[in-house]
Design a protein around this motif. Structure first.
Motif, PDB file in Angstrom:
ATOM      1  N   SER A  26      26.280  20.226  16.295  1.00 20.68           N
ATOM      2  CA  SER A  26      26.717  21.626  16.320  1.00 20.68           C
ATOM      3  C   SER A  26      27.580  21.984  15.121  1.00 20.68           C
ATOM      4  O   SER A  26      27.422  23.057  14.530  1.00 20.68           O
ATOM      5  N   ILE A  27      28.487  21.103  14.744  1.00 22.21           N
ATOM      6  CA  ILE A  27      29.400  21.392  13.635  1.00 22.21           C
ATOM      7  C   ILE A  27      28.635  21.591  12.324  1.00 22.21           C
ATOM      8  O   ILE A  27      28.971  22.465  11.521  1.00 22.21           O
ATOM      9  N   ASP A  28      27.573  20.826  12.128  1.00 20.27           N
ATOM     10  CA  ASP A  28      26.761  20.982  10.911  1.00 20.27           C
ATOM     11  C   ASP A  28      26.011  22.309  10.919  1.00 20.27           C
ATOM     12  O   ASP A  28      25.854  22.944   9.875  1.00 20.27           O
ATOM     13  N   ILE A  29      25.555  22.714  12.094  1.00 17.70           N
ATOM     14  CA  ILE A  29      24.861  24.004  12.217  1.00 17.70           C
ATOM     15  C   ILE A  29      25.840  25.130  11.905  1.00 17.70           C
ATOM     16  O   ILE A  29      25.508  26.060  11.157  1.00 17.70           O
ATOM     17  N   ALA A  30      27.057  25.058  12.455  1.00 14.67           N
ATOM     18  CA  ALA A  30      28.081  26.073  12.199  1.00 14.67           C
ATOM     19  C   ALA A  30      28.370  26.178  10.703  1.00 14.67           C
ATOM     20  O   ALA A  30      28.420  27.290  10.157  1.00 14.67           O
ATOM     21  N   ASP A  31      28.542  25.030  10.050  1.00 10.29           N
ATOM     22  CA  ASP A  31      28.807  25.023   8.603  1.00 10.29           C
ATOM     23  C   ASP A  31      27.641  25.625   7.828  1.00 10.29           C
ATOM     24  O   ASP A  31      27.840  26.433   6.928  1.00 10.29           O
ATOM     25  N   HIS A  32      26.431  25.213   8.186  1.00  5.81           N
ATOM     26  CA  HIS A  32      25.239  25.676   7.476  1.00  5.81           C
ATOM     27  C   HIS A  32      25.040  27.185   7.610  1.00  5.81           C
ATOM     28  O   HIS A  32      24.727  27.859   6.628  1.00  5.81           O
ATOM     29  N   LEU A  33      25.218  27.697   8.820  1.00 13.21           N
ATOM     30  CA  LEU A  33      24.979  29.120   9.065  1.00 13.21           C
ATOM     31  C   LEU A  33      26.207  29.990   8.817  1.00 13.21           C
ATOM     32  O   LEU A  33      26.113  31.213   8.829  1.00 13.21           O
ATOM     33  N   GLY A  34      27.364  29.350   8.617  1.00 14.39           N
ATOM     34  CA  GLY A  34      28.582  30.117   8.387  1.00 14.39           C
ATOM     35  C   GLY A  34      29.051  30.860   9.629  1.00 14.39           C
ATOM     36  O   GLY A  34      29.524  31.999   9.537  1.00 14.39           O
ATOM     37  N   VAL A  35      28.888  30.225  10.787  1.00 19.01           N
ATOM     38  CA  VAL A  35      29.313  30.817  12.053  1.00 19.01           C
ATOM     39  C   VAL A  35      30.343  29.906  12.719  1.00 19.01           C
ATOM     40  O   VAL A  35      30.556  28.782  12.282  1.00 19.01           O
ATOM     41  N   THR A  36      30.955  30.410  13.774  1.00 13.32           N
ATOM     42  CA  THR A  36      31.965  29.626  14.477  1.00 13.32           C
ATOM     43  C   THR A  36      31.324  28.637  15.437  1.00 13.32           C
ATOM     44  O   THR A  36      30.181  28.810  15.861  1.00 13.32           O
ATOM     45  N   LYS A  37      32.080  27.615  15.783  1.00 13.16           N
ATOM     46  CA  LYS A  37      31.610  26.626  16.757  1.00 13.16           C
ATOM     47  C   LYS A  37      31.298  27.287  18.108  1.00 13.16           C
ATOM     48  O   LYS A  37      30.275  26.958  18.722  1.00 13.16           O
ATOM     49  N   PRO A  38      32.124  28.238  18.602  1.00 13.52           N
ATOM     50  CA  PRO A  38      31.762  28.914  19.857  1.00 13.52           C
ATOM     51  C   PRO A  38      30.423  29.670  19.777  1.00 13.52           C
ATOM     52  O   PRO A  38      29.672  29.710  20.754  1.00 13.52           O
ATOM     53  N   SER A  39      30.122  30.234  18.605  1.00 10.65           N
ATOM     54  CA  SER A  39      28.825  30.902  18.428  1.00 10.65           C
ATOM     55  C   SER A  39      27.688  29.905  18.563  1.00 10.65           C
ATOM     56  O   SER A  39      26.659  30.193  19.189  1.00 10.65           O
ATOM     57  N   VAL A  40      27.872  28.727  17.975  1.00 14.66           N
ATOM     58  CA  VAL A  40      26.853  27.686  18.069  1.00 14.66           C
ATOM     59  C   VAL A  40      26.722  27.209  19.512  1.00 14.66           C
ATOM     60  O   VAL A  40      25.613  27.013  20.010  1.00 14.66           O
TER      61      VAL A  40
END
Length: 132
Positions: A26-40
């Motif tokens: 999840s943390i990598d997805i958040a970083d990649h998409l520029g979104v927050t961890k709660p969004s992920v």
């Protein structure tokens, strides 16, 4: 089946993470998409409920067959559109950004036509470089 653009973006990002790292977190997805961890967390919950991903006890994400099918379709479109835009003279960074915008909305007919034309451009560039 209709899937929202944001879900397609998440699935595509997951496939990219899998290719880059060999795993999806999840943390990598958040970083990649520029979104927050709660969004992920919210998105992954919905994707899990719809059968597109699974998540193990350690938090590692796996694309299901249906999730992989969507992710692969979008990522393939993204790569081809990026190639096409750079082939016609767009800078790589702008080409990637524009491909992201277009990949979801372009019709299958237009995408196939652009793919065919992209192959023609590649062949012409290959021929040109071999003659140089």
């Amino acid at each position: 089946m209709t899937i929202q653009k944001s879900a397609e973006d998440y699935l595509e990002a997951m496939l990219m993470m899998k290719e880059q790292h060999g795993y999806i977190r999840s943390i990598d997805i958040a970083d990649h998409l520029g979104v927050t961890k709660p969004s992920v967390s919210y998105a992954t919950k919905r994707l899990r409920e719809n059968g597109f991903i699974t998540m193990d006890h350690s938090g590692f994400i796996t694309l299901t067959d249906s999730g992989m099918e969507i992710a692969d379709r979008i990522y393939s479109r993204h790569k081809m559109l990026t190639d096409f835009f750079t082939a016609i003279g767009v800078s790589p960074e702008i080409a990637r950004t524009d491909a992201c915008k277009v990949e979801h909305d372009i019709s299958e007919e237009t995408f196939k036509a652009m793919s065919r034309y992209n192959e023609i451009l590649k062949e012409a560039q290959k021929k040109e470089s071999s003659e140089a």
